[in-house]
Design a protein around this motif. Structure first.
Motif, PDB file in Angstrom:
ATOM      1  N   ARG A  91      10.019   4.327  -0.324  1.00 60.63           N
ATOM      2  CA  ARG A  91       9.630   5.722  -0.070  1.00 60.63           C
ATOM      3  C   ARG A  91       8.211   5.984  -0.577  1.00 60.63           C
ATOM      4  NH1 ARG A  91       9.560   9.815  -3.275  1.00 60.63           N
ATOM      5  NH2 ARG A  91      10.889   8.889  -4.848  1.00 60.63           N
ATOM      6  N   ILE A  92       7.885   5.494  -1.765  1.00 58.91           N
ATOM      7  CA  ILE A  92       6.552   5.707  -2.347  1.00 58.91           C
ATOM      8  C   ILE A  92       5.484   4.979  -1.523  1.00 58.91           C
ATOM      9  CG2 ILE A  92       5.093   5.172  -4.355  1.00 58.91           C
ATOM     10  CD1 ILE A  92       7.632   5.635  -6.084  1.00 58.91           C
ATOM     11  N   GLN A  93       5.728   3.731  -1.168  1.00 61.22           N
ATOM     12  CA  GLN A  93       4.756   2.952  -0.406  1.00 61.22           C
ATOM     13  C   GLN A  93       4.555   3.525   0.999  1.00 61.22           C
ATOM     14  OE1 GLN A  93       2.676   0.511  -1.336  1.00 61.22           O
ATOM     15  NE2 GLN A  93       3.461   0.709  -3.411  1.00 61.22           N
ATOM     16  N   SER A  94       5.631   4.026   1.609  1.00 57.89           N
ATOM     17  CA  SER A  94       5.529   4.596   2.958  1.00 57.89           C
ATOM     18  C   SER A  94       4.666   5.848   2.976  1.00 57.89           C
ATOM     19  CB  SER A  94       6.916   4.927   3.498  1.00 57.89           C
ATOM     20  OG  SER A  94       7.692   3.761   3.606  1.00 57.89           O
ATOM     21  N   ALA A  95       4.651   6.583   1.875  1.00 57.69           N
ATOM     22  CA  ALA A  95       3.898   7.835   1.800  1.00 57.69           C
ATOM     23  C   ALA A  95       2.405   7.605   1.536  1.00 57.69           C
ATOM     24  CB  ALA A  95       4.484   8.725   0.709  1.00 57.69           C
ATOM     25  N   GLN A  96       2.028   6.417   1.093  1.00 59.06           N
ATOM     26  CA  GLN A  96       0.628   6.152   0.769  1.00 59.06           C
ATOM     27  C   GLN A  96      -0.155   5.768   2.018  1.00 59.06           C
ATOM     28  OE1 GLN A  96       0.306   3.309  -2.396  1.00 59.06           O
ATOM     29  NE2 GLN A  96       1.392   4.597  -3.850  1.00 59.06           N
ATOM     30  N   LEU A  97      -1.477   5.903   1.917  1.00 57.11           N
ATOM     31  CA  LEU A  97      -2.351   5.487   3.013  1.00 57.11           C
ATOM     32  C   LEU A  97      -2.240   3.975   3.202  1.00 57.11           C
ATOM     33  CD1 LEU A  97      -5.512   7.625   2.227  1.00 57.11           C
ATOM     34  CD2 LEU A  97      -3.907   7.959   4.108  1.00 57.11           C
ATOM     35  N   LYS A  98      -2.292   3.535   4.425  1.00 56.97           N
ATOM     36  CA  LYS A  98      -2.156   2.108   4.738  1.00 56.97           C
ATOM     37  C   LYS A  98      -3.450   1.360   4.433  1.00 56.97           C
ATOM     38  CE  LYS A  98       1.892   2.892   6.438  1.00 56.97           C
ATOM     39  NZ  LYS A  98       2.694   3.412   5.390  1.00 56.97           N
ATOM     40  N   ILE A  99      -3.295   0.091   4.113  1.00 58.17           N
ATOM     41  CA  ILE A  99      -4.421  -0.779   3.817  1.00 58.17           C
ATOM     42  C   ILE A  99      -4.831  -1.487   5.114  1.00 58.17           C
ATOM     43  CG2 ILE A  99      -5.187  -2.805   2.523  1.00 58.17           C
ATOM     44  CD1 ILE A  99      -3.010  -2.115   0.448  1.00 58.17           C
ATOM     45  N   ARG A 100      -6.095  -1.320   5.496  1.00 58.98           N
ATOM     46  CA  ARG A 100      -6.616  -2.007   6.689  1.00 58.98           C
ATOM     47  C   ARG A 100      -6.996  -3.441   6.341  1.00 58.98           C
ATOM     48  NH1 ARG A 100     -12.141  -0.210   8.990  1.00 58.98           N
ATOM     49  NH2 ARG A 100     -11.212   1.812   8.636  1.00 58.98           N
ATOM     50  N   SER A 101      -7.687  -3.615   5.224  1.00 59.54           N
ATOM     51  CA  SER A 101      -8.097  -4.956   4.803  1.00 59.54           C
ATOM     52  C   SER A 101      -8.307  -4.968   3.295  1.00 59.54           C
ATOM     53  CB  SER A 101      -9.378  -5.385   5.520  1.00 59.54           C
ATOM     54  OG  SER A 101     -10.448  -4.540   5.153  1.00 59.54           O
ATOM     55  N   THR A 128      -8.228   4.909   6.865  1.00 58.03           N
ATOM     56  CA  THR A 128      -9.149   6.031   7.049  1.00 58.03           C
ATOM     57  C   THR A 128     -10.599   5.617   6.817  1.00 58.03           C
ATOM     58  OG1 THR A 128      -8.921   6.665   4.739  1.00 58.03           O
ATOM     59  CG2 THR A 128      -7.404   7.708   6.320  1.00 58.03           C
ATOM     60  N   GLY A 129     -10.819   4.387   6.331  1.00 57.63           N
ATOM     61  CA  GLY A 129     -12.167   3.903   6.054  1.00 57.63           C
ATOM     62  C   GLY A 129     -12.541   3.996   4.583  1.00 57.63           C
ATOM     63  N   GLY A 130     -11.699   4.632   3.796  1.00 57.30           N
ATOM     64  CA  GLY A 130     -11.976   4.744   2.361  1.00 57.30           C
ATOM     65  C   GLY A 130     -11.908   3.387   1.684  1.00 57.30           C
TER      66      GLY A 130
END
Length: 149
Positions: A91-101, A128-130
Protein backbone atom coordinates in the motif's frame (compact mmCIF):
# COMPACT_ATOMS: atom_id res chain seq x y z
CA UNK A 1 122.06 3.12 -22.04
CA UNK A 2 118.80 4.25 -23.29
CA UNK A 3 116.02 5.36 -21.21
CA UNK A 4 112.78 3.38 -21.57
CA UNK A 5 109.67 4.93 -20.16
CA UNK A 6 107.84 2.85 -17.70
CA UNK A 7 104.61 1.47 -19.07
CA UNK A 8 101.65 2.70 -17.10
CA UNK A 9 98.48 0.70 -17.50
CA UNK A 10 95.53 2.54 -19.00
CA UNK A 11 93.33 4.12 -16.44
CA UNK A 12 90.07 2.23 -15.99
CA UNK A 13 87.00 4.38 -16.51
CA UNK A 14 84.97 5.14 -13.41
CA UNK A 15 81.71 3.22 -13.73
CA UNK A 16 80.23 4.18 -10.38
CA UNK A 17 77.73 6.59 -11.89
CA UNK A 18 76.48 4.01 -14.35
CA UNK A 19 76.12 1.40 -11.60
CA UNK A 20 74.19 3.79 -9.38
CA UNK A 21 71.81 4.70 -12.24
CA UNK A 22 71.17 1.04 -13.02
CA UNK A 23 70.39 0.28 -9.38
CA UNK A 24 68.07 3.31 -9.10
CA UNK A 25 66.26 2.32 -12.32
CA UNK A 26 65.80 -1.25 -11.06
CA UNK A 27 64.39 -0.01 -7.74
CA UNK A 28 61.97 2.30 -9.59
CA UNK A 29 60.77 -0.55 -11.81
CA UNK A 30 60.18 -2.81 -8.80
CA UNK A 31 58.30 -0.03 -6.96
CA UNK A 32 56.10 0.73 -9.98
CA UNK A 33 55.26 -2.93 -10.52
CA UNK A 34 54.50 -3.32 -6.82
CA UNK A 35 52.21 -0.28 -6.93
CA UNK A 36 50.33 -1.56 -9.97
CA UNK A 37 49.91 -5.05 -8.51
CA UNK A 38 48.88 -3.65 -5.13
CA UNK A 39 46.36 -1.31 -6.72
CA UNK A 40 44.86 -4.13 -8.76
CA UNK A 41 44.61 -6.35 -5.66
CA UNK A 42 42.98 -3.53 -3.67
CA UNK A 43 40.46 -2.85 -6.47
CA UNK A 44 39.47 -6.52 -6.65
CA UNK A 45 39.17 -6.80 -2.87
CA UNK A 46 36.93 -3.73 -2.62
CA UNK A 47 34.83 -4.89 -5.58
CA UNK A 48 34.30 -8.26 -3.91
CA UNK A 49 33.20 -6.57 -0.69
CA UNK A 50 30.75 -4.01 -2.13
CA UNK A 51 29.64 -5.85 -5.28
CA UNK A 52 27.01 -8.07 -3.60
CA UNK A 53 25.60 -5.08 -1.68
CA UNK A 54 25.24 -3.13 -4.94
CA UNK A 55 23.58 -6.13 -6.60
CA UNK A 56 21.09 -6.55 -3.74
CA UNK A 57 20.15 -2.87 -3.95
CA UNK A 58 19.74 -3.07 -7.73
CA UNK A 59 17.52 -6.16 -7.43
CA UNK A 60 15.35 -4.41 -4.80
CA UNK A 61 15.02 -1.25 -6.91
CA UNK A 62 14.25 -3.32 -10.02
CA UNK A 63 11.38 -4.98 -8.12
CA UNK A 64 10.05 -1.63 -6.89
CA UNK A 65 10.39 -0.10 -10.36
CA UNK A 66 8.51 -3.03 -11.96
CA UNK A 67 5.75 -2.90 -9.34
CA UNK A 68 6.76 -6.32 -7.96
CA UNK A 69 6.10 -5.30 -4.36
CA UNK A 70 5.95 -8.86 -2.95
CA UNK A 71 9.43 -9.47 -4.45
CA UNK A 72 10.74 -6.19 -3.04
CA UNK A 73 9.21 -7.01 0.37
CA UNK A 74 11.07 -10.33 0.32
CA UNK A 75 14.36 -8.43 -0.07
CA UNK A 76 13.82 -6.44 3.14
CA UNK A 77 15.62 -7.27 6.38
CA UNK A 78 13.83 -9.09 9.19
CA UNK A 79 13.62 -5.96 11.34
CA UNK A 80 11.62 -4.11 8.67
CA UNK A 81 9.44 -7.12 7.81
CA UNK A 82 8.66 -7.67 11.50
CA UNK A 83 7.44 -4.08 11.77
CA UNK A 84 5.36 -4.00 8.59
CA UNK A 85 3.12 -6.50 6.83
CA UNK A 86 3.44 -7.19 3.11
CA UNK A 87 0.03 -5.61 2.49
CA UNK A 88 1.02 -2.44 4.32
CA UNK A 89 4.32 -2.29 2.41
CA UNK A 90 2.49 -2.75 -0.91
CA UNK A 91 0.00 0.00 0.00
CA UNK A 92 2.81 2.44 0.90
CA UNK A 93 4.88 1.68 -2.23
CA UNK A 94 1.81 1.92 -4.50
CA UNK A 95 1.07 5.42 -3.21
CA UNK A 96 4.57 6.74 -3.94
CA UNK A 97 5.77 8.23 -7.21
CA UNK A 98 7.20 5.62 -9.57
CA UNK A 99 10.89 5.39 -10.35
CA UNK A 100 11.73 5.87 -14.04
CA UNK A 101 15.44 5.11 -13.69
CA UNK A 102 18.22 4.92 -11.15
CA UNK A 103 22.01 4.85 -11.01
CA UNK A 104 24.11 3.44 -8.19
CA UNK A 105 26.82 5.99 -7.48
CA UNK A 106 28.53 4.63 -4.39
CA UNK A 107 28.67 1.79 -1.89
CA UNK A 108 30.32 1.07 1.42
CA UNK A 109 30.48 -1.98 3.66
CA UNK A 110 31.46 -2.14 7.31
CA UNK A 111 31.95 -4.85 9.88
CA UNK A 112 31.44 -3.74 13.47
CA UNK A 113 31.78 -6.47 16.11
CA UNK A 114 30.72 -9.11 13.61
CA UNK A 115 27.65 -7.21 12.40
CA UNK A 116 28.08 -6.57 8.69
CA UNK A 117 26.19 -3.64 7.24
CA UNK A 118 26.37 -1.47 4.19
CA UNK A 119 25.05 1.63 2.50
CA UNK A 120 24.49 2.17 -1.20
CA UNK A 121 24.00 5.66 -2.64
CA UNK A 122 21.52 5.84 -5.51
CA UNK A 123 20.50 8.69 -7.78
CA UNK A 124 16.91 8.22 -8.93
CA UNK A 125 14.65 9.84 -11.49
CA UNK A 126 10.91 9.73 -10.90
CA UNK A 127 8.34 9.47 -13.69
CA UNK A 128 7.57 13.15 -13.17
CA UNK A 129 11.22 13.98 -13.95
CA UNK A 130 12.17 14.77 -10.37
CA UNK A 131 15.67 13.73 -9.37
CA UNK A 132 16.86 12.81 -5.92
CA UNK A 133 19.67 10.97 -4.18
CA UNK A 134 18.97 8.36 -1.55
CA UNK A 135 21.22 6.22 0.62
CA UNK A 136 19.88 2.69 0.96
CA UNK A 137 20.96 0.97 4.19
CA UNK A 138 21.64 -2.76 4.05
CA UNK A 139 22.25 -5.53 6.53
CA UNK A 140 23.80 -8.92 5.91
CA UNK A 141 21.53 -11.64 7.28
CA UNK A 142 22.51 -15.30 7.00
CA UNK A 143 25.05 -14.48 4.31
CA UNK A 144 22.58 -12.50 2.18
CA UNK A 145 22.32 -8.73 1.75
CA UNK A 146 18.93 -7.26 2.64
CA UNK A 147 17.59 -3.71 2.34
CA UNK A 148 16.98 -2.42 5.85
CA UNK A 149 15.28 0.98 5.54
Amino acid sequence: MTYEPMLVPDRKPNRTTRTVLIVVAAVLVVCCLGGVCGGFWLYRTVSKAVGPAREATAAYLDDVQAGNYPGAYGRLCEKVRDGMSQEEYTRIQSAQLKIRSYEITGASVSNYNGRVSGAVTVQMVQETGGRFTQTVPLAKERGEWRVCQ
